[in-house]
Design a protein around this motif. Structure first.
Motif, PDB file in Angstrom:
ATOM      1  N   ASP A  46     104.793  -3.974   4.899  1.00 50.09           N
ATOM      2  CA  ASP A  46     103.594  -3.414   4.530  1.00 50.09           C
ATOM      3  C   ASP A  46     103.459  -3.299   3.019  1.00 50.09           C
ATOM      4  OD1 ASP A  46     101.259  -1.529   5.087  1.00 50.09           O
ATOM      5  OD2 ASP A  46     102.434   0.181   4.224  1.00 50.09           O
ATOM      6  N   ARG A  49     102.088  -6.804   1.621  1.00 47.71           N
ATOM      7  CA  ARG A  49     101.126  -7.675   2.440  1.00 47.71           C
ATOM      8  C   ARG A  49      99.893  -7.920   1.601  1.00 47.71           C
ATOM      9  NH1 ARG A  49      97.686  -4.046   5.877  1.00 47.71           N
ATOM     10  NH2 ARG A  49      98.220  -1.912   5.373  1.00 47.71           N
ATOM     11  N   LEU A  54      98.030  -5.471   8.720  1.00 52.93           N
ATOM     12  CA  LEU A  54      99.478  -5.454   9.132  1.00 52.93           C
ATOM     13  C   LEU A  54      99.883  -6.002  10.127  1.00 52.93           C
ATOM     14  CD1 LEU A  54     101.997  -3.891   8.307  1.00 52.93           C
ATOM     15  CD2 LEU A  54     101.358  -1.775   9.593  1.00 52.93           C
TER      16      LEU A  54
END
Length: 71
Positions: A46, A49, A54
């Protein structure tokens, strides 16, 4: 192939990810091999990213991890 929605805690807030069972299983295997929880591994994914969805980021991470292991 079914997609399962799973609830996870990231940085103190609850969210959900929708992943096919083989991706979830692979993610669990990667976390175990690294000696960390699935929650911690998802938290790391997370954090890196850059706005990507996600669930997609997790799939890309799993794919990259398996490619790194391939001979």
């Amino acid at each position: 192939m079914s997609i399962t929605k799973r609830s996870v805690m990231i940085a103190g807030h609850r969210t959900s990810v929708s992943l096919e069972d083989p991706f979830w299983t692979a993610l669990c295997e990667i976390a175990a091999a690294r000696g960390q929880s699935v929650q911690a591994l998802i938290g790391a994914i997370d954090a890196g990213r850059d706005g990507q969805n996600l669930s997609s980021a997790i799939r890309v991470f799993v794919l990259a991890s398996f490619r790194e292991r391939a001979p």
